[in-house]
Design an enzyme around this catalytic site. Structure first.
Site, PDB file in Angstrom:
ATOM      1  N   ARG A   1       2.891  -8.265  -7.535  1.00 38.82           N
ATOM      2  CA  ARG A   1       1.992  -9.005  -6.641  1.00 38.82           C
ATOM      3  C   ARG A   1       0.585  -9.064  -7.233  1.00 38.82           C
ATOM      4  O   ARG A   1       0.193  -8.207  -8.021  1.00 38.82           O
ATOM      5  CB  ARG A   1       1.863  -8.329  -5.273  1.00 38.82           C
ATOM      6  CG  ARG A   1       3.145  -8.112  -4.513  1.00 38.82           C
ATOM      7  CD  ARG A   1       3.642  -9.399  -3.847  1.00 38.82           C
ATOM      8  NE  ARG A   1       4.771  -9.106  -2.996  1.00 38.82           N
ATOM      9  CZ  ARG A   1       6.024  -8.987  -3.422  1.00 38.82           C
ATOM     10  NH1 ARG A   1       6.319  -9.114  -4.697  1.00 38.82           N
ATOM     11  NH2 ARG A   1       6.995  -8.719  -2.581  1.00 38.82           N
TER      12      ARG A   1
ATOM     13  N   ARG B   1      11.718 -11.608  -4.012  1.00 43.28           N
ATOM     14  CA  ARG B   1      10.341 -11.745  -4.482  1.00 43.28           C
ATOM     15  C   ARG B   1       9.984 -10.734  -5.561  1.00 43.28           C
ATOM     16  O   ARG B   1       8.970 -10.875  -6.221  1.00 43.28           O
ATOM     17  CB  ARG B   1       9.365 -11.606  -3.305  1.00 43.28           C
ATOM     18  CG  ARG B   1       9.433 -12.766  -2.348  1.00 43.28           C
ATOM     19  CD  ARG B   1       8.566 -12.552  -1.123  1.00 43.28           C
ATOM     20  NE  ARG B   1       7.167 -12.420  -1.471  1.00 43.28           N
ATOM     21  CZ  ARG B   1       6.310 -11.667  -0.787  1.00 43.28           C
ATOM     22  NH1 ARG B   1       6.704 -10.972   0.260  1.00 43.28           N
ATOM     23  NH2 ARG B   1       5.052 -11.602  -1.144  1.00 43.28           N
TER      24      ARG B   1
ATOM     25  N   HIS C   1       5.097  -2.767  -6.605  1.00 37.71           N
ATOM     26  CA  HIS C   1       5.095  -2.969  -5.160  1.00 37.71           C
ATOM     27  C   HIS C   1       4.144  -2.038  -4.413  1.00 37.71           C
ATOM     28  O   HIS C   1       4.546  -1.257  -3.555  1.00 37.71           O
ATOM     29  CB  HIS C   1       6.515  -2.860  -4.592  1.00 37.71           C
ATOM     30  CG  HIS C   1       6.675  -3.592  -3.293  1.00 37.71           C
ATOM     31  ND1 HIS C   1       6.650  -2.957  -2.078  1.00 37.71           N
ATOM     32  CD2 HIS C   1       6.836  -4.903  -3.032  1.00 37.71           C
ATOM     33  CE1 HIS C   1       6.798  -3.846  -1.115  1.00 37.71           C
ATOM     34  NE2 HIS C   1       6.922  -5.042  -1.677  1.00 37.71           N
TER      35      HIS C   1
ATOM     36  N   GLU D   1      -2.213 -11.432  -0.163  1.00 36.73           N
ATOM     37  CA  GLU D   1      -1.242 -11.118  -1.213  1.00 36.73           C
ATOM     38  C   GLU D   1      -0.533 -12.371  -1.709  1.00 36.73           C
ATOM     39  O   GLU D   1      -0.334 -13.336  -0.965  1.00 36.73           O
ATOM     40  CB  GLU D   1      -0.225 -10.091  -0.739  1.00 36.73           C
ATOM     41  CG  GLU D   1       0.811 -10.610   0.230  1.00 36.73           C
ATOM     42  CD  GLU D   1       1.895  -9.567   0.499  1.00 36.73           C
ATOM     43  OE1 GLU D   1       2.835  -9.455  -0.307  1.00 36.73           O
ATOM     44  OE2 GLU D   1       1.777  -8.875   1.525  1.00 36.73           O
TER      45      GLU D   1
END
Length: 143
Positions: A114, A110, A134, A99
């Site tokens: 991703r 963060r 997420h 990731e």
């Protein structure tokens, strides 16, 4: 008379709560596509959701370029093994997926975005997937 009406109302309330809780349980146990969650990555249960590299946010294109060049990455977690616990990506052995964080403007952490890449050579991934929520859904990145 008031006591009888209160008893009926209380029973109706308990029944309504039980029905609502049952519905929540059924929906939470359903596969992602059945819950109204956007379809998952190509090759999983017949879904074929993709995103062109040019459609990624600018931060996503930057992260993707860093993946192909091997870094350096801005976050310590970047490049770590992604466990695919949600089972939304094609099944592979542990260690196959890695990731990487896609920076979210104005986020203090963060963020939720991703890129997950699969392959035995991190700089030459077999496939990469983008999630903006997420890990609730993925879209396969196409060049």
């Amino acid at each position: 008379m008031l006591r009888a009406a209160t008893a009926v109302t209380g029973q109706a309330l308990r029944t309504g709560c039980a029905v609502l809780l049952s519905a929540v349980y059924v929906l939470s146990a359903a596969p992602a596509g059945a819950r109204g969650v956007p379809p998952v990555a190509e090759g999983v249960e017949g879904y074929a959701t993709t995103i062109a590299l040019q459609e990624l946010p600018p931060q996503g294109r930057t992260t993707y370029a860093l993946i192909l060049q091997g870094g350096p990455f801005p976050y310590d977690k970047d490049g770590t093994v992604f466990g695919n616990r949600e089972r939304l990506l094609p099944t592979s052995k542990r260690g196959y997926y890695r990731e990487y964080t896609v920076k979210t403007p104005r986020s203090r952490d963060r963020g939720a975005r991703r890129i997950i890449c699969g392959g035995l050579q991190p700089q030459q991934p077999d496939a990469c997937y983008y999630t903006s929520d997420h890990y609730s859904s993925f879209r396969k990145i196409t060049p």
